[in-house]
Structure formats: structure tokens, C-alpha cells
Design a protein around this motif. Sequence first.
Motif, short mmCIF file in Angstrom:
data_model
loop_
_atom_site.label_atom_id
_atom_site.label_comp_id
_atom_site.label_asym_id
_atom_site.label_seq_id
_atom_site.Cartn_x
_atom_site.Cartn_y
_atom_site.Cartn_z
N ASP A 199 54.50 -23.23 24.61
CA ASP A 199 53.29 -23.20 23.79
C ASP A 199 53.73 -22.92 22.35
O ASP A 199 53.97 -21.76 21.98
N PRO A 237 57.98 -14.90 23.60
CA PRO A 237 57.05 -15.37 24.64
C PRO A 237 57.63 -16.38 25.62
O PRO A 237 57.12 -16.53 26.73
N VAL A 244 51.81 -20.22 20.27
CA VAL A 244 52.05 -18.83 20.67
C VAL A 244 53.41 -18.36 20.17
O VAL A 244 53.54 -17.27 19.60
N THR A 245 54.44 -19.18 20.39
CA THR A 245 55.79 -18.76 20.01
C THR A 245 55.96 -18.70 18.50
O THR A 245 56.53 -17.73 17.98
N SER A 304 53.62 -18.16 16.32
CA SER A 304 52.84 -17.00 15.87
C SER A 304 53.59 -15.69 16.10
O SER A 304 53.53 -14.77 15.28
#
Length: 151
Positions: A30, A135, A33-34, A36
Motif C-alpha cells: 500500500d 508497514p 500507507v508506507t 505516509s
Amino acid sequence: MSKVDDDWMRDHTAAPPVSRILETALYADDLSVTSSFYKDIFGFAALVDTPRLCALDIGGRSVLLIFKRGATAGGLTTDTGFIPPHDANGPAHFAFAIDFEVLPRWEAHLASKGIEIESRVEWERGGVSLYFRDPDGHSVELVTPGTWATY
């Protein structure tokens, strides 16, 4: 001409000099997500932020490339050339260099962000490494001088 250039001119079997690693690539399930995570934890600014790639500036000296896993397996044709295919699976490892005096601040910062330190290693030369996971499970290391003969 530098001494390195002079030496190379005399011995063409020697490799020309390399000054540093410019890019490190990670692959994320993702990307949002990573990317961020790295923006939030480290405060890195995005140089490029697309659905395929997020390129983050690391101290004005190097770039952390975070690719959407699988998005680079076919390569990429651009207006100026072709970027060959690449991709990876599984947890990677890389390290960010930090000054020794900011190590306690990093420990506190990671704790405040809810990041568990997986391991702390004190090296023979006096350096210290902190290891934690991003993540995607990549092993991220913060390392002080005194770890390698070169650092």
C-alpha cells in the motif's frame, strides 16, 4: 584532474570512482500507507508522489524510492528512455545515518509515534543501531558513527 582521475588514466583496469549510493528502493503493498509512514516518522519531503512511486528526499543527499509492489515489473518507457524492470518481495534492510548525540531523541520520537524498537545493538567501534519495522515489514535501522570502519 583529481588524483583519482589521474590514477584511473594510468590503469584502465581499475573501476572509475563511485561517490555514494544515491537511491535506495523499497516496494510497498500500500504505497500511500508506507510513504505516509516515512513522511510522518522522518519528516521526509516528497520529490515525486504518484500512484506508482513516491520518491523522498533524504537530507538533500540521497533519495528513498518507494514503489507500488508489482508496478515496476514491466519497466517504464518515458519520453527520454526506458527504465528497466525491477521489483522485490520480502523484507528489505537499509540504514539511515544519525549523529550519536540525537540517539536519545530518536528513541523518544519513535516511542511517541508508537514505533516498537525491535533491537538495539552496541557495536565494538562504539556505534549504536536501532532497528524497527515499517508497514511492509522492511527492517529500518538508525545507526550512529562507530559502526563501520567507514562510518
